[in-house]
Design a protein around this motif. Sequence first.
Motif, PDB file in Angstrom:
ATOM      1  N   ALA A 160       0.836  -1.206   0.000  1.00  0.00           N
ATOM      2  CA  ALA A 160       0.000   0.000   0.000  1.00  0.00           C
ATOM      3  C   ALA A 160       0.872   1.258   0.000  1.00  0.00           C
ATOM      4  O   ALA A 160       0.608   2.216  -0.741  1.00  0.00           O
ATOM      5  N   LEU A 161       1.917   1.250   0.821  1.00  0.00           N
ATOM      6  CA  LEU A 161       2.816   2.398   0.869  1.00  0.00           C
ATOM      7  C   LEU A 161       3.535   2.595  -0.462  1.00  0.00           C
ATOM      8  O   LEU A 161       3.730   3.727  -0.905  1.00  0.00           O
ATOM      9  N   ALA A 162       3.909   1.512  -1.119  1.00  0.00           N
ATOM     10  CA  ALA A 162       4.569   1.612  -2.426  1.00  0.00           C
ATOM     11  C   ALA A 162       3.606   2.145  -3.485  1.00  0.00           C
ATOM     12  O   ALA A 162       4.009   2.897  -4.377  1.00  0.00           O
ATOM     13  N   ALA A 163       2.333   1.777  -3.380  1.00  0.00           N
ATOM     14  CA  ALA A 163       1.338   2.232  -4.360  1.00  0.00           C
ATOM     15  C   ALA A 163       0.976   3.704  -4.168  1.00  0.00           C
ATOM     16  O   ALA A 163       0.547   4.369  -5.103  1.00  0.00           O
ATOM     17  N   LEU A 164       1.130   4.197  -2.941  1.00  0.00           N
ATOM     18  CA  LEU A 164       0.786   5.587  -2.600  1.00  0.00           C
ATOM     19  C   LEU A 164       1.990   6.239  -1.930  1.00  0.00           C
ATOM     20  O   LEU A 164       1.944   6.601  -0.746  1.00  0.00           O
ATOM     21  N   PRO A 165       3.097   6.423  -2.666  1.00  0.00           N
ATOM     22  CA  PRO A 165       4.360   6.841  -2.042  1.00  0.00           C
ATOM     23  C   PRO A 165       4.344   8.228  -1.406  1.00  0.00           C
ATOM     24  O   PRO A 165       5.120   8.482  -0.492  1.00  0.00           O
ATOM     25  N   ASP A 166       3.508   9.126  -1.853  1.00  0.00           N
ATOM     26  CA  ASP A 166       3.494  10.492  -1.309  1.00  0.00           C
ATOM     27  C   ASP A 166       2.388  10.701  -0.282  1.00  0.00           C
ATOM     28  O   ASP A 166       2.093  11.832   0.099  1.00  0.00           O
ATOM     29  N   ILE A 167       1.780   9.612   0.163  1.00  0.00           N
ATOM     30  CA  ILE A 167       0.641   9.675   1.070  1.00  0.00           C
ATOM     31  C   ILE A 167       1.038   9.048   2.409  1.00  0.00           C
ATOM     32  O   ILE A 167       1.678   8.009   2.459  1.00  0.00           O
ATOM     33  N   ASN A 168       0.645   9.693   3.495  1.00  0.00           N
ATOM     34  CA  ASN A 168       0.867   9.157   4.822  1.00  0.00           C
ATOM     35  C   ASN A 168      -0.337   8.294   5.198  1.00  0.00           C
ATOM     36  O   ASN A 168      -1.444   8.808   5.367  1.00  0.00           O
ATOM     37  N   LEU A 169      -0.125   6.984   5.300  1.00  0.00           N
ATOM     38  CA  LEU A 169      -1.185   6.070   5.724  1.00  0.00           C
ATOM     39  C   LEU A 169      -1.007   5.846   7.221  1.00  0.00           C
ATOM     40  O   LEU A 169      -0.164   5.078   7.654  1.00  0.00           O
ATOM     41  N   THR A 170      -1.808   6.573   8.027  1.00  0.00           N
ATOM     42  CA  THR A 170      -1.585   6.573   9.470  1.00  0.00           C
ATOM     43  C   THR A 170      -2.284   5.447  10.201  1.00  0.00           C
ATOM     44  O   THR A 170      -1.931   5.131  11.318  1.00  0.00           O
ATOM     45  N   SER A 171      -3.291   4.859   9.640  1.00  0.00           N
ATOM     46  CA  SER A 171      -3.934   3.688  10.249  1.00  0.00           C
ATOM     47  C   SER A 171      -4.607   2.917   9.137  1.00  0.00           C
ATOM     48  O   SER A 171      -4.840   3.439   8.053  1.00  0.00           O
ATOM     49  N   GLY A 172      -4.911   1.669   9.407  1.00  0.00           N
ATOM     50  CA  GLY A 172      -5.558   0.895   8.358  1.00  0.00           C
ATOM     51  C   GLY A 172      -5.854  -0.523   8.773  1.00  0.00           C
ATOM     52  O   GLY A 172      -5.459  -0.979   9.846  1.00  0.00           O
ATOM     53  N   CYS A 173      -6.581  -1.209   7.896  1.00  0.00           N
ATOM     54  CA  CYS A 173      -6.876  -2.618   8.114  1.00  0.00           C
ATOM     55  C   CYS A 173      -6.980  -3.308   6.768  1.00  0.00           C
ATOM     56  O   CYS A 173      -7.312  -2.691   5.760  1.00  0.00           O
ATOM     57  N   GLY A 174      -6.657  -4.568   6.766  1.00  0.00           N
ATOM     58  CA  GLY A 174      -6.829  -5.410   5.591  1.00  0.00           C
ATOM     59  C   GLY A 174      -7.752  -6.551   5.959  1.00  0.00           C
ATOM     60  O   GLY A 174      -7.488  -7.282   6.910  1.00  0.00           O
ATOM     61  N   LEU A 175      -8.842  -6.672   5.253  1.00  0.00           N
ATOM     62  CA  LEU A 175      -9.831  -7.707   5.544  1.00  0.00           C
ATOM     63  C   LEU A 175      -9.960  -8.634   4.343  1.00  0.00           C
ATOM     64  O   LEU A 175     -10.075  -8.169   3.205  1.00  0.00           O
ATOM     65  N   ASN A 176      -9.924  -9.934   4.597  1.00  0.00           N
ATOM     66  CA  ASN A 176     -10.024 -10.939   3.546  1.00  0.00           C
ATOM     67  C   ASN A 176     -11.180 -11.883   3.849  1.00  0.00           C
ATOM     68  O   ASN A 176     -11.383 -12.257   5.003  1.00  0.00           O
TER      69      ASN A 176
END
Length: 132
Positions: free
Chosen positions: A59-75
Amino acid sequence: MNLDTLVCRINSHRSAEGVAPLAISDALSSVAQTHTEYMARIDALSAEGEAGSSLLDHALAALPDINLTSGCGLNWKVPGDDPEAVAAEWARDLIYLTDASYNIVGVGHSGDYWTALCHQAEPMPTVRQPDC
C-alpha cells in the motif's frame, strides 16, 4: 457483484453508524486485487502476500506520497457473486469497516476471494466515489 457495489454496501453501513463514506483509491484497489488473486491462486486466506510480503508495504509503495496513518486489511472467502452472501460474511467485520478514521478503501475480488483495504490517508490521494 461489482466492486463498487461492495463499497456502496460498506458505505451504507458507515452512514447508519454516522460515519463518513469511504472513497475508492484505484491504486489501493490494485494492491487489494493483486493480493486477492494471490489468495485465489493458493486457495487460502492470507494476511501476507507472496513470499511473506506485507500488504502495508504494498500500500505504501502504491501511494508513495501519502501518509497512511492507520488501516486494516480484511479478507474473505465467499463462493459466487451473491451480494447478500458477501454482505453477510463481511458484516462480522463491521467494527473495522465503520472505523471513522478511515477515509479510503481499495477492494479486490478473484474467484471466491475478496479483499478490502481501508486506510486513513493524508493528504488525500486521487480517489473516486463508488458508482452506487
